[in-house]
Design a protein around this motif. Structure first.
Motif, PDB file in Angstrom:
ATOM      1  N   SER A 172       0.846  -1.197   0.000  1.00  0.00           N
ATOM      2  CA  SER A 172       0.000   0.000   0.000  1.00  0.00           C
ATOM      3  C   SER A 172       0.880   1.245   0.000  1.00  0.00           C
ATOM      4  O   SER A 172       1.998   1.224   0.504  1.00  0.00           O
ATOM      5  CB  SER A 172      -0.908   0.003   1.225  1.00  0.00           C
ATOM      6  OG  SER A 172      -0.098   0.219   2.359  1.00  0.00           O
ATOM      7  N   MET A 173       0.322   2.279  -0.547  1.00  0.00           N
ATOM      8  CA  MET A 173       1.078   3.521  -0.614  1.00  0.00           C
ATOM      9  C   MET A 173       0.984   4.237   0.722  1.00  0.00           C
ATOM     10  O   MET A 173      -0.016   4.142   1.423  1.00  0.00           O
ATOM     11  CB  MET A 173       0.503   4.417  -1.695  1.00  0.00           C
ATOM     12  CG  MET A 173       0.895   3.997  -3.093  1.00  0.00           C
ATOM     13  SD  MET A 173       0.303   5.155  -4.306  1.00  0.00           S
ATOM     14  CE  MET A 173      -1.249   4.443  -4.736  1.00  0.00           C
ATOM     15  N   SER A 174       2.017   4.923   1.082  1.00  0.00           N
ATOM     16  CA  SER A 174       1.945   5.733   2.291  1.00  0.00           C
ATOM     17  C   SER A 174       0.998   6.907   2.062  1.00  0.00           C
ATOM     18  O   SER A 174       0.678   7.236   0.920  1.00  0.00           O
ATOM     19  CB  SER A 174       3.336   6.278   2.637  1.00  0.00           C
ATOM     20  OG  SER A 174       3.660   7.319   1.750  1.00  0.00           O
ATOM     21  N   GLU A 225       2.407   9.593  -0.152  1.00  0.00           N
ATOM     22  CA  GLU A 225       2.443   9.233  -1.574  1.00  0.00           C
ATOM     23  C   GLU A 225       1.052   9.295  -2.187  1.00  0.00           C
ATOM     24  O   GLU A 225       0.864   9.761  -3.303  1.00  0.00           O
ATOM     25  CB  GLU A 225       3.022   7.835  -1.753  1.00  0.00           C
ATOM     26  CG  GLU A 225       4.523   7.831  -1.792  1.00  0.00           C
ATOM     27  CD  GLU A 225       5.071   6.421  -1.771  1.00  0.00           C
ATOM     28  OE1 GLU A 225       6.024   6.178  -2.486  1.00  0.00           O
ATOM     29  OE2 GLU A 225       4.523   5.582  -1.031  1.00  0.00           O
ATOM     30  N   ASN A 243      -0.159  11.605  -5.185  1.00  0.00           N
ATOM     31  CA  ASN A 243      -0.796  11.101  -6.400  1.00  0.00           C
ATOM     32  C   ASN A 243      -2.131  11.771  -6.662  1.00  0.00           C
ATOM     33  O   ASN A 243      -2.488  12.046  -7.789  1.00  0.00           O
ATOM     34  CB  ASN A 243      -0.995   9.599  -6.301  1.00  0.00           C
ATOM     35  CG  ASN A 243       0.246   8.855  -6.770  1.00  0.00           C
ATOM     36  OD1 ASN A 243       0.830   9.240  -7.767  1.00  0.00           O
ATOM     37  ND2 ASN A 243       0.650   7.858  -6.022  1.00  0.00           N
TER      38      ASN A 243
END
Lengths: 88, 469
Positions: free
Chosen positions: B2-4, B7, B11
């Motif tokens: 998973s993206m932090s 991030e 995005n």
């Protein structure tokens, strides 16, 4: 960690809106011309004409209907052009 | 995986970046090309707004695309749906002429004749009347909303809307007799659809010329996308002479030119003048509509600096690299050849066209009925269009149904020049002759004084469905 969302955001919103509204308008116009060169409203909808609906109304409504149809197709195209990675 | 959060946010920020459009405030320029554009604006819009008011003969609007009655008046000529081929030919000829012009002179169409350009020019003119010059417009845009801003911006939009409504009214006047339409305005009793289309076209004008402007050229125009394929090294384009101009740099006026700098003083006026917001010094770009505003802007500066004109100019790639101008070249001959061939073909076809048209429709009320003698009868109406320049009498005949008879209401039908008449006919067949629910027949009208003046159309003779179950 790198994101797998592709960098395709260069297509501005206005370009997407135009890509839906404008080609559908042109295609509906072309379809309209071809349709009514072959058929007149008298032939196509004699019952409606007999009730006093004007030619202008039939032409206008037909155009708007054709535009709505092609607009739907363009909108779907635009939607499916979204990168698949966005769905995850 | 998973993206932090960071991030993710980055995005999302990135997602919302729809390459936000910078507002463009084109600087007003004066010069030979600006004058040409004003002349072209007057000419094209003059034609647009005046043409529908011109009559050709008594009560006949010279240009009227009378869609409800399915005929186009073009001065003395009347075109009908079956003449679509001529309209297509005119479109093809226009397209080829555009190709030829583009090959020779680049995007002349875009810069001087395209409706988007000429209407935008008028809207810019109104904008300057209300908001002043470019610096004043920029200042006004940054200003908080106050009385002055509301009056100036409001006034501009009122002027735009009024002009757009007049444009929409004129547009509908090409399809509905404009004098009748005008007479209906005070009492607001135009048809609902006339009203709708006036507002539709007005809205399109207001949106395109007032708001979208260069975005129409960039995102909507197919020609802008493919015009470059008609270009070659001998096509006239607007170019910055890099060899002469670079390296760019500011300098004091009146002093000798610094030895380490070219002729471009980097004043940026060419960029400020550009209606599509590009820098012509970066080379040819598809956003460039060849309006030559940058040339006009630069020439003034060159003049003030006492430099030679033509730092930005109409030139060709070959001329720029010292190979000279070549107007006449194979591409130009090919385009001209095709253009001439199609024009001649169309003229020949117009000259040999048979000026009579027949449309067959069924009687609306009855599919079939029994004739007094027991035969089955269908009623048709032949719409006979006499497109000849004199009156004729027509007789109706039928082909394609052995044994059936055609019985016109009158032996001959009279049609004046340009008149459309309805010729009702009965087609009768004995029951034993009818082998199908629907039999193809061909109905035809022929002038009594000229057998070459003839046209016909297929129709269907219908019998009761239960005969064949």
């Amino acid at each position: 960690m790198t994101s797998n969302i592709p960098d395709n955001d260069e297509v501005p919103l206005i370009q997407r809106i135009i890509a839906i509204l404008w080609p559908s308008f042109l295609a509906a116009g072309a379809a309209m011309i071809l349709l009514f060169v072959v058929f007149s409203p008298d032939e196509l909808l004699p019952e409606l004409r007999a009730t006093g609906v004007s030619n202008m109304a039939i032409y206008s409504v037909t155009f708007i209907f054709l535009w709505a149809t092609t607009l739907f197709a363009c909108a779907l195209s635009c939607y499916f052009m979204r990168p698949c990675s966005r769905c995850n | 995986m998973s993206m932090s959060d960071d991030e993710l946010r980055a995005n999302q920020d990135h997602d919302s970046l729809y390459a936000k459009r910078e507002n463009i405030y084109p600087r007003e320029v004066h010069g030979i090309f600006a004058r040409w554009r004003i002349i072209m604006v007057m000419l094209t819009l003059g034609i647009y707004y005046i043409l529908p008011w011109i009559n050709w003969g008594v009560g006949r609007q010279a240009i009227l695309f009378d869609i409800p009655n399915r005929k186009f008046n073009i001065f003395a000529l009347t075109l009908w749906p079956q003449d679509l081929i001529y309209l297509s030919a005119i479109l093809i000829i226009s397209a080829l002429a555009l190709f030829l012009f583009t090959a020779v002179g680049g995007r002349l169409w875009c810069g001087y004749a395209c409706p988007q350009t000429v209407w935008t020019e008028v809207f810019l003119w109104m904008e300057r009347k209300f908001e002043g010059s470019r610096p004043k417009q920029i200042k006004l845009a940054k200003m908080p909303w106050n009385r002055e801003k509301i009056i100036k911006k409001g006034g501009k939009h009122v002027a735009w809307v009024v002009f757009s409504l007049w444009t929409g009214f004129t547009f509908v006047g090409y399809f509905t007799p404009i004098r009748d339409l005008w007479a209906q305005i005070p009492g607001w009793n135009m048809g609902p659809w006339e009203t709708f289309w006036i507002f539709f076209y007005a809205f399109a004008t207001y949106g395109n010329a007032g708001w979208l402007r260069e975005q129409v050229c960039i995102y909507m125009c197919p020609y802008a996308r493919f015009q470059s394929v008609m270009f070659d090294d001998n096509t006239l384009t607007i170019s910055y002479d890099e060899n002469r101009g670079d390296p760019r740099g500011t300098r004091k006026r009146g002093k000798d030119k610094p030895a380490d700098k070219g002729d471009c003083i980097d004043c940026g006026l060419c960029v400020q003048a550009c209606p599509t917001g590009i820098d012509i010094r970066n080379g040819m770009q598809y956003q460039c509509i060849a309006c030559a505003a940058c040339i006009d802007a630069c020439e003034e500066v060159m003049d003030k600096m006492d430099y030679d004109p033509g730092l930005i100019r109409y030139t060709t790639l070959n001329e720029m690299s010292g190979k000279g101008l070549h107007i006449f070249r194979p591409r130009v001959f090919v385009y001209t050849g095709i253009l001439l061939a199609i024009t001649l073909l169309m003229l020949a076809s117009l000259l040999t066209r048979i000026p009579v048209g027949v449309d067959v429709t069924r009687d609306r009320n009855i599919l079939y009925r029994e004739a007094p003698n027991g035969d089955l009868e269908n009623v048709f109406v032949l719409k006979i269009m006499n497109q000849d320049n004199k009156a004729h009498n027509f007789v109706v005949s039928m082909e394609g149904f052995e044994g059936a008879v055609v019985d016109p209401e009158q032996p001959e039908f009279h049609a004046e020049s340009g008149e459309v008449i309805e010729a009702p006919v009965r087609v009768r067949a004995a029951e034993k002759l009818i082998t199908e629910r629907s039999t193809k027949i061909h109905l035809r009208a022929t002038a009594t004084d000229d057998p070459k003046l003839t046209d016909g159309e297929d129709a269907r003779f219908i019998a009761p469905g239960d005969w064949f179950n």
